[in-house]
Design a protein around this motif. Structure first.
Motif, short mmCIF file in Angstrom:
data_model
loop_
_atom_site.label_atom_id
_atom_site.label_comp_id
_atom_site.label_asym_id
_atom_site.label_seq_id
_atom_site.Cartn_x
_atom_site.Cartn_y
_atom_site.Cartn_z
N MET A 1 26.35 42.48 67.34
CA MET A 1 27.22 41.31 67.34
C MET A 1 28.59 41.64 66.74
O MET A 1 29.59 41.13 67.23
CB MET A 1 26.52 40.19 66.57
CG MET A 1 27.26 38.90 66.59
SD MET A 1 27.42 38.27 68.26
CE MET A 1 27.59 36.58 67.97
N ILE A 4 30.92 43.13 69.31
CA ILE A 4 31.49 42.13 70.22
C ILE A 4 32.66 41.42 69.55
O ILE A 4 33.72 41.22 70.17
CB ILE A 4 30.41 41.12 70.67
CG1 ILE A 4 29.39 41.82 71.55
CG2 ILE A 4 31.03 39.93 71.39
CD1 ILE A 4 28.16 41.00 71.87
N ILE A 8 36.52 41.43 70.81
CA ILE A 8 37.25 40.19 71.09
C ILE A 8 38.55 40.17 70.29
O ILE A 8 39.62 39.84 70.83
CB ILE A 8 36.37 38.96 70.78
CG1 ILE A 8 35.24 38.87 71.82
CG2 ILE A 8 37.20 37.68 70.74
CD1 ILE A 8 34.17 37.85 71.48
#
Length: 145
Positions: A1, A4, A8
């Motif tokens: 996670m 990610i 981003i």
């Protein structure tokens, strides 16, 4: 996670930087803006190096293969091309093409094991994903007449 979230953040920062750099270019020149970006990036990197790392720069000269040391040169041309594409097409359109080009080139690098990366297996799912992404760009570009 966490990967990610970092990816981003990277995408957001690249978009904001592209807009900022394009504006600086309009008030100076392409190479002045690019130089400013690289010099300020160097200053930030040296400051963080001085605070957190302090490993020797001499280690770079023992590194093999040497061609990977061209990342900074490539970075200058990345800044240049982002500025030019955003100036010509606008941020959203430019980023769409940039991301598609990144995705395709990154997959090809993995697929063929280029530059010392681990070779990835051929994947129909990844091909379909790229086609869907490209279709998204076409739909985004589609204007009603």
């Amino acid at each position: 996670m966490i990967g990610i979230m970092i990816a981003i953040l990277s995408g957001v920062l690249m978009s904001v930087q592209g807009v900022f750099n394009t504006d600086v270019t309009e008030h100076s020149s392409l190479w002045v803006a690019n130089s400013w970006v690289q010099v300020t990036a160097l200053a930030v990197c040296l400051a963080f190096w001085g605070i957190t790392d302090r490993s020797s720069f001499a280690l770079l000269f023992d590194f093999r293969p040497r061609y990977v040391l061209l990342g900074g040169v490539i970075g200058a041309f990345i800044t240049l091309t982002v500025i030019k594409s955003m100036n010509i097409m606008g941020p959203a359109q430019a980023v769409l093409f940039i991301v598609i080009a990144q995705m395709i080139s990154a997959y090809l690098i993995e697929l063929f094991g280029l530059f010392g990366t681990e070779k990835a297996d051929w994947s129909v799912q990844k091909l379909v994903g790229m086609i869907v992404a490209i279709a998204g760009v076409v739909i985004f570009q589609w204007e009603r007449k």
